[in-house]
Write a protein that holds these residues in place. Structure first.
Motif, PDB file in Angstrom:
ATOM      1  N   VAL A  58       0.857  -1.211   0.000  1.00  0.00           N
ATOM      2  CA  VAL A  58       0.000   0.000   0.000  1.00  0.00           C
ATOM      3  C   VAL A  58       0.885   1.250   0.000  1.00  0.00           C
ATOM      4  O   VAL A  58       0.584   2.246  -0.659  1.00  0.00           O
ATOM      5  N   ARG A  59       1.986   1.192   0.728  1.00  0.00           N
ATOM      6  CA  ARG A  59       2.882   2.365   0.774  1.00  0.00           C
ATOM      7  C   ARG A  59       3.403   2.691  -0.632  1.00  0.00           C
ATOM      8  O   ARG A  59       3.437   3.845  -1.048  1.00  0.00           O
ATOM      9  N   GLU A  60       3.742   1.642  -1.365  1.00  0.00           N
ATOM     10  CA  GLU A  60       4.224   1.843  -2.741  1.00  0.00           C
ATOM     11  C   GLU A  60       3.115   2.402  -3.628  1.00  0.00           C
ATOM     12  O   GLU A  60       3.324   3.318  -4.426  1.00  0.00           O
ATOM     13  N   ARG A  61       1.925   1.840  -3.436  1.00  0.00           N
ATOM     14  CA  ARG A  61       0.764   2.290  -4.221  1.00  0.00           C
ATOM     15  C   ARG A  61       0.477   3.765  -3.922  1.00  0.00           C
ATOM     16  O   ARG A  61       0.246   4.568  -4.814  1.00  0.00           O
ATOM     17  N   ASP A  66      11.394  16.739   7.835  1.00  0.00           N
ATOM     18  CA  ASP A  66      11.152  15.930   6.644  1.00  0.00           C
ATOM     19  C   ASP A  66      10.873  16.891   5.502  1.00  0.00           C
ATOM     20  O   ASP A  66      10.965  18.104   5.672  1.00  0.00           O
ATOM     21  N   TYR A  67      10.542  16.338   4.370  1.00  0.00           N
ATOM     22  CA  TYR A  67      10.477  17.202   3.200  1.00  0.00           C
ATOM     23  C   TYR A  67       9.453  18.328   3.339  1.00  0.00           C
ATOM     24  O   TYR A  67       9.685  19.446   2.907  1.00  0.00           O
ATOM     25  N   TYR A  68       8.295  18.041   3.947  1.00  0.00           N
ATOM     26  CA  TYR A  68       7.273  19.088   4.092  1.00  0.00           C
ATOM     27  C   TYR A  68       7.376  19.797   5.436  1.00  0.00           C
ATOM     28  O   TYR A  68       6.578  20.661   5.740  1.00  0.00           O
ATOM     29  N   CYS A  74       0.806   2.781  10.387  1.00  0.00           N
ATOM     30  CA  CYS A  74       2.264   2.922  10.322  1.00  0.00           C
ATOM     31  C   CYS A  74       2.819   3.048  11.742  1.00  0.00           C
ATOM     32  O   CYS A  74       2.064   3.063  12.721  1.00  0.00           O
ATOM     33  N   PHE A  75       4.100   3.201  11.840  1.00  0.00           N
ATOM     34  CA  PHE A  75       4.748   3.305  13.149  1.00  0.00           C
ATOM     35  C   PHE A  75       4.355   4.620  13.834  1.00  0.00           C
ATOM     36  O   PHE A  75       4.605   5.710  13.299  1.00  0.00           O
ATOM     37  N   ASN A  76       3.728   4.512  14.998  1.00  0.00           N
ATOM     38  CA  ASN A  76       3.394   5.676  15.837  1.00  0.00           C
ATOM     39  C   ASN A  76       2.525   6.752  15.182  1.00  0.00           C
ATOM     40  O   ASN A  76       2.578   7.906  15.617  1.00  0.00           O
ATOM     41  N   GLY A  77       1.789   6.429  14.137  1.00  0.00           N
ATOM     42  CA  GLY A  77       0.944   7.436  13.472  1.00  0.00           C
ATOM     43  C   GLY A  77       1.734   8.631  12.987  1.00  0.00           C
ATOM     44  O   GLY A  77       1.294   9.783  13.090  1.00  0.00           O
ATOM     45  N   MET A  78       2.910   8.366  12.453  1.00  0.00           N
ATOM     46  CA  MET A  78       3.763   9.483  12.018  1.00  0.00           C
ATOM     47  C   MET A  78       3.506   9.854  10.561  1.00  0.00           C
ATOM     48  O   MET A  78       3.036   9.041   9.780  1.00  0.00           O
ATOM     49  N   ILE A  79       3.844  11.088  10.216  1.00  0.00           N
ATOM     50  CA  ILE A  79       3.823  11.499   8.815  1.00  0.00           C
ATOM     51  C   ILE A  79       5.242  11.947   8.495  1.00  0.00           C
ATOM     52  O   ILE A  79       5.760  12.863   9.128  1.00  0.00           O
ATOM     53  N   LYS A  85      13.215  13.001   0.506  1.00  0.00           N
ATOM     54  CA  LYS A  85      13.488  14.068  -0.483  1.00  0.00           C
ATOM     55  C   LYS A  85      12.800  13.841  -1.820  1.00  0.00           C
ATOM     56  O   LYS A  85      12.612  14.758  -2.594  1.00  0.00           O
ATOM     57  N   GLU A  86      12.469  12.577  -2.083  1.00  0.00           N
ATOM     58  CA  GLU A  86      11.763  12.282  -3.349  1.00  0.00           C
ATOM     59  C   GLU A  86      10.246  12.358  -3.144  1.00  0.00           C
ATOM     60  O   GLU A  86       9.496  11.781  -3.934  1.00  0.00           O
ATOM     61  N   TYR A  87       9.816  13.003  -2.086  1.00  0.00           N
ATOM     62  CA  TYR A  87       8.384  13.165  -1.766  1.00  0.00           C
ATOM     63  C   TYR A  87       7.724  11.831  -1.433  1.00  0.00           C
ATOM     64  O   TYR A  87       6.511  11.699  -1.550  1.00  0.00           O
ATOM     65  N   LYS A  88       8.478  10.826  -1.075  1.00  0.00           N
ATOM     66  CA  LYS A  88       7.895   9.505  -0.798  1.00  0.00           C
ATOM     67  C   LYS A  88       7.642   9.341   0.691  1.00  0.00           C
ATOM     68  O   LYS A  88       8.520   9.633   1.509  1.00  0.00           O
ATOM     69  N   PHE A  89       6.450   8.835   1.005  1.00  0.00           N
ATOM     70  CA  PHE A  89       6.105   8.524   2.388  1.00  0.00           C
ATOM     71  C   PHE A  89       7.001   7.364   2.828  1.00  0.00           C
ATOM     72  O   PHE A  89       7.054   6.332   2.163  1.00  0.00           O
ATOM     73  N   ASN A  90       7.749   7.550   3.935  1.00  0.00           N
ATOM     74  CA  ASN A  90       8.733   6.511   4.262  1.00  0.00           C
ATOM     75  C   ASN A  90       8.645   6.012   5.708  1.00  0.00           C
ATOM     76  O   ASN A  90       9.614   5.498   6.245  1.00  0.00           O
TER      77      ASN A  90
END
Ligand SMILES: C[S@@+](CC[C@H](N)C(=O)[O-])C[C@H]1O[C@@H](n2cnc3c(N)ncnc32)[C@H](O)[C@@H]1O
Length: 300
Positions: A102-105, A203-205, A122-127, A131-136
């Motif tokens: 799902v993360r990739e999708r 993080d990026y944002y 996800c881990f601890n409800g983090m956002i 740098k490539e704008y990817k959720f990690n």
């Protein structure tokens, strides 16, 4: 008396749930004032203030897309239930393999429903984005996360915000804080700012440095509107020096608050929070007692 605080469907590190009652007691808001939140994050503060008119903004496009999808009826609480029931079963069966699928999708198509799913398992409800704008953010390792009761809880959180969005004049805008604050220079507004804390989350944002803090101060100081800034005051190791320097012209309200941001205990420090405002505090109390009557909405 313990006041009920509405919890929004999207979680974020630094969420101000515990500060909501204190913030509510000290805002300066009249019926025709626009509530302006340039760093909305989860939106928990404004969603509990329940203003008639509001601008919620953030540089994170996925948060803004999520709420605009609700506003434009692209998603609703029924769809959320359906989606989480189906995806939750897949997670239970395939565990981490499914989370990463799902993360990739999400990183390919940016669906708001996938964003909600990831945020809630996800881990601890983090956002956090790279740098490539990817959720990690890694997996939270709870394959049975989406139990019936947990899905109902999320669906109720969506229902509440859905009802508020459809009965109020609320805008959700993806933009930098400068544009948000400047856009209300000539309107009657109350500006609540909760920027990232310098050097805490990056993080990026979500990066923040002294230059950003100085720019924020400059914009707020020259805007004629009342504002409230959430920041940290001190913890057992350090004191926020900018409170006396940059923000020395403000009045300060304190509250102790625990942050749970790390996997290990040493990162879980007690932090003294501060709310800084540019108006006399007795004014806020007078205003709020009147507005409180007008804003009451049943929270189930
Ligand atoms: C501490 S969080 C806000 C938390 C929020 N008050 C809550 O209770 O959930 C800070 C937010 O500021 C956003 N942000 C970071 N830099 C920004 C900028 N330059 N302009 C607007 N938003 C920014 C981040 O994406 C993040 O959502």
């Amino acid at each position: 008396m313990n006041e009920k605080v509405y919890i929004p469907p999207i979680k974020i590190q630094g969420i101000k749930t515990k500060l909501v009652p204190l913030i509510k007691d000290n805002v300066l808001l009249e019926k025709d004032t626009i509530w302006v939140e340039p760093f909305m994050g989860s939106g928990v503060v404004g969603f509990n203030i329940q203003p008639n008119k509001a601008i919620f903004a953030d540089t994170n496009p996925h948060i803004i897309n999520f709420y605009n999808s609700i506003k434009e009826n692209h998603i609703d609480s029924y769809m959320v239930r359906n989606f989480l029931e189906i995806e939750g079963k897949k997670l239970e069966k395939k565990d981490d393999e499914y989370y990463y699928e799902v993360r990739e999708r999400f990183n390919a198509y940016h669906s708001s429903l996938d964003f909600l799913f990831l945020n809630r398992c996800c881990f601890n409800g983090m956002i956090r984005f790279n740098k490539e704008y990817k959720f990690n953010v890694p997996y939270g390792h709870k394959p049975q996360r989406f139990s019936k009761a947990y899905i109902t809880k999320i669906v109720n959180q969506v229902k509440y915000v859905e009802q508020m969005i459809h009965t109020s004049d609320w805008e959700f805008i993806c933009q930098d804080f400068e544009d948000t604050i400047m856009s209300v220079s000539f309107q009657k507004a109350f500006i609540y700012c909760d920027p990232p804390y310098i050097g805490r989350y990056v993080d990026y944002y979500d990066s923040w440095d002294l230059k950003s803090e100085e720019r924020l101060k400059e914009l707020l100081a020259k805007n004629d509107n009342p504002f409230m800034l959430s920041t940290w005051d001190y913890n057992q190791y350090r004191k926020n020096e900018y409170i006396d320097t940059l923000w020395g012209f403000c009045r300060k309200i304190n509250k102790e608050h625990f942050y749970f941001i790390g996997a290990n205990e040493t990162n879980r420090n007690q932090m003294m929070e501060a709310l800084l405002v540019n108006y006399p505090l007795n004014m806020a109390q007078n205003y709020y007692s009147t507005i409180n009557e007008q804003l009451k909405l049943c929270i189930n």
